[in-house]
Structure formats: structure tokens, C-alpha cells
Write a protein that holds these residues in place. Sequence first.
Motif, PDB file in Angstrom:
ATOM      1  N   ILE A 182       0.863  -1.196   0.000  1.00  0.00           N
ATOM      2  CA  ILE A 182       0.000   0.000   0.000  1.00  0.00           C
ATOM      3  C   ILE A 182       0.890   1.233   0.000  1.00  0.00           C
ATOM      4  O   ILE A 182       1.861   1.313   0.765  1.00  0.00           O
ATOM      5  N   ASP A 183       0.561   2.191  -0.866  1.00  0.00           N
ATOM      6  CA  ASP A 183       1.273   3.481  -0.817  1.00  0.00           C
ATOM      7  C   ASP A 183       0.271   4.584  -1.132  1.00  0.00           C
ATOM      8  O   ASP A 183      -0.626   4.397  -1.959  1.00  0.00           O
ATOM      9  N   VAL A 184       0.430   5.726  -0.444  1.00  0.00           N
ATOM     10  CA  VAL A 184      -0.487   6.850  -0.687  1.00  0.00           C
ATOM     11  C   VAL A 184      -0.177   7.558  -2.012  1.00  0.00           C
ATOM     12  O   VAL A 184      -0.991   8.318  -2.516  1.00  0.00           O
ATOM     13  N   GLY A 222       8.306   7.245   5.215  1.00  0.00           N
ATOM     14  CA  GLY A 222       9.484   8.077   5.460  1.00  0.00           C
ATOM     15  C   GLY A 222       9.442   8.732   6.849  1.00  0.00           C
ATOM     16  O   GLY A 222       8.357   8.969   7.399  1.00  0.00           O
ATOM     17  N   THR A 223      10.630   9.007   7.381  1.00  0.00           N
ATOM     18  CA  THR A 223      10.747   9.768   8.645  1.00  0.00           C
ATOM     19  C   THR A 223      11.787  10.861   8.408  1.00  0.00           C
ATOM     20  O   THR A 223      12.882  10.822   8.965  1.00  0.00           O
ATOM     21  N   PRO A 224      11.442  11.839   7.533  1.00  0.00           N
ATOM     22  CA  PRO A 224      12.451  12.834   7.147  1.00  0.00           C
ATOM     23  C   PRO A 224      12.871  13.714   8.319  1.00  0.00           C
ATOM     24  O   PRO A 224      12.168  13.809   9.328  1.00  0.00           O
ATOM     25  N   ARG A 278      21.222  -1.563   2.593  1.00  0.00           N
ATOM     26  CA  ARG A 278      21.911  -0.439   1.956  1.00  0.00           C
ATOM     27  C   ARG A 278      21.331  -0.235   0.573  1.00  0.00           C
ATOM     28  O   ARG A 278      21.134  -1.218  -0.161  1.00  0.00           O
ATOM     29  N   GLU A 279      21.067   1.020   0.199  1.00  0.00           N
ATOM     30  CA  GLU A 279      20.619   1.264  -1.170  1.00  0.00           C
ATOM     31  C   GLU A 279      21.684   0.748  -2.122  1.00  0.00           C
ATOM     32  O   GLU A 279      22.882   0.865  -1.857  1.00  0.00           O
ATOM     33  N   GLY A 280      21.249   0.169  -3.225  1.00  0.00           N
ATOM     34  CA  GLY A 280      22.195  -0.422  -4.181  1.00  0.00           C
ATOM     35  C   GLY A 280      22.450  -1.897  -3.878  1.00  0.00           C
ATOM     36  O   GLY A 280      22.883  -2.640  -4.743  1.00  0.00           O
TER      37      GLY A 280
HETATM   38  N1  LIG Z   1      16.630   4.161   2.084  1.00  0.00           N
HETATM   39  C1  LIG Z   1      17.384   3.380   2.840  1.00  0.00           C
HETATM   40  O1  LIG Z   1      18.464   2.906   2.455  1.00  0.00           O
HETATM   41  C2  LIG Z   1      16.925   3.014   4.223  1.00  0.00           C
HETATM   42  C3  LIG Z   1      17.566   1.983   4.903  1.00  0.00           C
HETATM   43  C4  LIG Z   1      17.104   1.613   6.167  1.00  0.00           C
HETATM   44  C5  LIG Z   1      16.050   2.312   6.739  1.00  0.00           C
HETATM   45  N2  LIG Z   1      15.459   3.359   6.081  1.00  0.00           N
HETATM   46  C6  LIG Z   1      14.328   4.024   6.720  1.00  0.00           C
HETATM   47  O2  LIG Z   1      13.121   3.430   6.238  1.00  0.00           O
HETATM   48  C7  LIG Z   1      12.094   4.417   6.093  1.00  0.00           C
HETATM   49  C8  LIG Z   1      11.620   4.478   4.648  1.00  0.00           C
HETATM   50  O3  LIG Z   1      12.722   4.852   3.825  1.00  0.00           O
HETATM   51  P1  LIG Z   1      12.619   4.828   2.238  1.00  0.00           P
HETATM   52  O4  LIG Z   1      13.936   5.204   1.713  1.00  0.00           O
HETATM   53  O5  LIG Z   1      11.969   3.567   1.792  1.00  0.00           O
HETATM   54  O6  LIG Z   1      11.566   6.062   2.049  1.00  0.00           O
HETATM   55  P2  LIG Z   1      10.824   6.529   0.733  1.00  0.00           P
HETATM   56  O7  LIG Z   1      10.595   7.976   0.888  1.00  0.00           O
HETATM   57  O8  LIG Z   1      11.541   5.997  -0.480  1.00  0.00           O
HETATM   58  O9  LIG Z   1       9.420   5.773   0.811  1.00  0.00           O
HETATM   59  C9  LIG Z   1       8.415   6.063   1.734  1.00  0.00           C
HETATM   60  C10 LIG Z   1       7.078   5.763   1.056  1.00  0.00           C
HETATM   61  O10 LIG Z   1       6.038   5.822   2.038  1.00  0.00           O
HETATM   62  C11 LIG Z   1       4.875   6.332   1.391  1.00  0.00           C
HETATM   63  N3  LIG Z   1       3.912   6.756   2.415  1.00  0.00           N
HETATM   64  C12 LIG Z   1       3.958   7.860   3.212  1.00  0.00           C
HETATM   65  N4  LIG Z   1       2.882   7.857   4.055  1.00  0.00           N
HETATM   66  C13 LIG Z   1       2.195   6.719   3.815  1.00  0.00           C
HETATM   67  C14 LIG Z   1       1.010   6.144   4.366  1.00  0.00           C
HETATM   68  N5  LIG Z   1       0.336   6.739   5.353  1.00  0.00           N
HETATM   69  N6  LIG Z   1       0.568   4.956   3.866  1.00  0.00           N
HETATM   70  C15 LIG Z   1       1.226   4.354   2.866  1.00  0.00           C
HETATM   71  N7  LIG Z   1       2.346   4.850   2.291  1.00  0.00           N
HETATM   72  C16 LIG Z   1       2.822   6.019   2.766  1.00  0.00           C
HETATM   73  C17 LIG Z   1       5.428   7.420   0.513  1.00  0.00           C
HETATM   74  O11 LIG Z   1       4.504   7.763  -0.512  1.00  0.00           O
HETATM   75  C18 LIG Z   1       6.704   6.761  -0.033  1.00  0.00           C
HETATM   76  O12 LIG Z   1       6.436   6.049  -1.240  1.00  0.00           O
HETATM   77  C19 LIG Z   1      12.702   5.727   6.600  1.00  0.00           C
HETATM   78  O13 LIG Z   1      12.403   5.857   7.975  1.00  0.00           O
HETATM   79  C20 LIG Z   1      14.199   5.509   6.403  1.00  0.00           C
HETATM   80  O14 LIG Z   1      14.961   6.293   7.294  1.00  0.00           O
HETATM   81  C21 LIG Z   1      15.859   3.688   4.836  1.00  0.00           C
END
Ligand SMILES: NC(=O)c1ccc[n+]([C@@H]2O[C@H](COP(=O)([O-])OP(=O)(O)OC[C@H]3O[C@@H](n4cnc5c(N)ncnc54)[C@H](O)[C@@H]3O)[C@@H](O)[C@H]2O)c1
Length: 430
Positions: free
Chosen positions: A28-30, A83-85, A155-157
Motif C-alpha cells: 500500500i502506498d499513498v 518516510g521519517t524525514p 543499503r541502497e544499491g
Molecule cells: N533508504 C534506505 O536505504 C533506508 C535503509 C534503512 C532504513 N530506512 C528508513 O526506512 C524508512 C523508509 O525509507 P525509504 O527510503 O523507503 O523512504 P521513501 O521515501 O523511499 O518511501 C516512503 C514511502 O512511504 C509512502 N507513504 C507515506 N505515508 C504513507 C502512508 N500513510 N501509507 C502508505 N504509504 C505512505 C510514501 O509515498 C513513499 O512512497 C525511513 O524511515 C528511512 O529512514 C531507509
Amino acid sequence: MITVLGLGFVGLTTALGFSKKGFKVYGIDVDAARVESIRRYEVPFYEPHLEDALREELGHNFVVDASLEEAVNDSRAVIICVGTPGLPDGQANLAYLLDAVREVFAVSDADYRVLVVKSTVPPSTVARAVQPFVAELSQQYGKQLGLASNPEFLREGHAWNDFMHPDRVVVGVQDEAAKEVLAELYLPFNAPVHFVDFSTAEFVKYLSNTLLSTLVSFANEMAMIAHHIGGIDVPAAFQLLHQDRRWSGTPAAMASYVFPGCGYGGYCLPKDTAALNSIAQTHGYQPKMLPANLQINEDIKDFVVEQIAAQVTPQQRIGILGLSFKSGSDDVRLSPSRAIIEKLRARGYTRIVAYDPMANEVFARETQLPIAYADSLPELVEQVDALVLLTSWPEFRQRRELLASKPLFDFRYALTEQQVQHPPLVPLAR
Ligand SMILES: NC(=O)c1ccc[n+]([C@@H]2O[C@H](COP(=O)([O-])OP(=O)(O)OC[C@H]3O[C@@H](n4cnc5c(N)ncnc54)[C@H](O)[C@@H]3O)[C@@H](O)[C@H]2O)c1
């Protein structure tokens, strides 16, 4: 059955990973455009292997066209990956996470299911913000949902491989029912799953990321110092640093330096850290990490003394366990024990008895401190009101029952039962 909320790097990888392991997963994604792209088998960002996994799983175990209500009510776990920006003041923005929690409550039926916080949130967030919010919503909606914290280390990648082959899985839980659900989810991954409390789980993620950022900044500060001093081949120097055999092995011996205690001492680390800090300034560069490093080595000793002072009165007799700067050595030069004893004495703690398996005499001679010494561990324990462990000698671990007979401060964390087992030793390829 699982619902994954948020289909970004973490969420889509998580959803496809569990799907690949045989679970039915609702994504699910918004963001409608993001879901539309996934429906067309297009991963909305670059991440190797995800497109193949999407092709295999979408329409098989992975479903993206269910409503939130359908998804949640068919799931035992709802994994939140939104996300947790960062906010301008550095705090994490929890709005998306809390919105997601509320949305789940709004549609969830009365069956038990677990909300799993996979988004990265600072330590104490689940206990202080999410759990009370869940309790409030439970009252409001008349439903009980379990809660778990499950930080993600991918890790990304490398997201796909990292997720499918985790080195360890960390889960914060409080109740058995949530623990059972999480244990079942990770069973097919054949990885060690460690159950801890919420804040410890969250802290592990920040330990990891801040260690990495600290290492990067350390390397960059060192490169700037080297450029200021001049005549240093920076990449060669770093490559030679990497030749240190303490980086390799399972676990790598370097890990013993990334473990808390009561400060570094001895002949080398204190003076060499101070000397590099000083010569950098001579060459016009003001280091930031080195002074902080030196300051923390002082602060930790004050912290130790504060901890003791909070529980022991100056009239009580304190037993110091360990005088050398590290176990396996009788070197007492700049030993943390010396500084800590001096600080205790300055605060009126004059009834101090010490025992070190090797360094009693050299410590007495070198420091001339007016304290008493015991010839054996039983002799020390018998005459004191509280024990303060400052050097992690094996003898102290072997006699932990004896030490437990008195109030004990273990400032090297040497006597804590090892909760986390290291993976089995893998023979090094030759
Ligand atoms: N990117 C990384 O490498 C990584 C690694 C480990 C942890 N994290 C953590 O994981 C979390 C997500 O990171 P990400 O890079 O996947 O973020 P992202 O921004 O790529 O994805 C977040 C998604 O959540 C969706 N969203 C927001 N509110 C929503 C809701 N109420 N219901 C459904 N969907 C919703 C957004 O539309 C977006 O598609 C963050 O807390 C980040 O710090 C990220």
C-alpha cells in the motif's frame, strides 16, 4: 499474511522479500503514481534485482490493488515503512508514521495483528510516542493491536541481497504474541533474530548509522590534517591502515574498540591523540573530532564518578577492581582507574581499597595514592560496601558470583551475560 505500508526503497524491498519467502503480501502506498508504476512492473527508483523480483511476485504472492481495509484485515502483521524525514531542528518527522498508525486503526477489525515499525525512528520513539498513541487509539476504536520495532539495515544499491540475507534481525517487542508473529515472519530467512526492548532495537540502528557517519568524518578530518601537514600520500596511508589485521576475522578484533567502558589509557592512545591534535594546529588546521575525542575520554570518567556518587556515600568503603589500563597488562600509565580514584578522593571518598591481579605494586609505586590494597579478590570483597569494576580482567568474570555478593558497578560491561551470540567462526579463505 502481511501488509506493507509505504513502497519506497525499504517498503518495496520488504514487500517483495517476504513475498519471495512465500508470504502473501499486500503493498500500500499513498502515492498513486508510485503504485501505478509498480502495477506496470516498473520499480519507481533504481535498485538492482528488484525489477526481477517484482516480475516474479506481482500477481503471485504480491498484491498492490487491494484497499487498505482489505489488506489490513487479511494480515497478521502491518509493516510500516513510510518516510521519517529530518525536520529543520534535526528531529525526525513522525507525522507520516503516526498517520499510518491511525489509518490502520481506522480500518482494522477486532482480530489481533501487529503493527511493525520498520521506519527508522530515534531511540525511545516507540515507547514514548507510538505506544501511547496506540493505547489512545485502542481506547478510541476499542481494538487491541500489538506493536514491534524492527529496524532495517539494508543499503541502497544492495537492498535485495541485504534484505534476503540479513546478518542479523533486530526486533523490539514487549509482548509474547507480537514476538511470536515476528519470529514466524523471519523464520524462512535462516538468520539470527534478536529480541530486545523497543528502545534498544531503535538504538542499534542509530549506533550503526552514526558509527558509519563518524568513520567517514574521521577519515575526512584525517585527510584535511594530512593535507595541512603536507608530504603525506593520503590514499596510500588509508590503504595501509586497512591492512591492519584487526579489521578482519569474525568477529573482527576492531569490534573490541567499539565497545563502551571507562575510557582509553596507557602509554599510546592518550598521548598520540593529543599529539596529532596539536601538530594539526601547528600547521594551521583546527581539528574538531580529535578535541572531542579527548574531551569524551575525560567526560566518561566524570560520568563514572557521578554514577558512583549517586549511590554510594563518602562514608562507605569502595572496592576498585582493576588498576592497569587494560587487562593482560600491568601498565598503569594514564590508567582510567587512577583518574577515577583521584576524582573520587576529590569528592570525599577516602575509604578506597583496590585489587588488581597484576598491577597493585606498580600502581602504588607510580601513583603514591593514599589508598589500601587487597592481596586477593575475596579479601577485597569482604571489606568493602560497593565494588567498582574498571579493568576487565578474566578473573573478575570467573568470580562473578563472589562479586555479585556486593553492590557492583561494572563500568566495562564485563560481567553482563552475553546476550547476543556472534555468528560461528567462518574459516578464512587462503
Ligand atoms: N533508504 C534506505 O536505504 C533506508 C535503509 C534503512 C532504513 N530506512 C528508513 O526506512 C524508512 C523508509 O525509507 P525509504 O527510503 O523507503 O523512504 P521513501 O521515501 O523511499 O518511501 C516512503 C514511502 O512511504 C509512502 N507513504 C507515506 N505515508 C504513507 C502512508 N500513510 N501509507 C502508505 N504509504 C505512505 C510514501 O509515498 C513513499 O512512497 C525511513 O524511515 C528511512 O529512514 C531507509
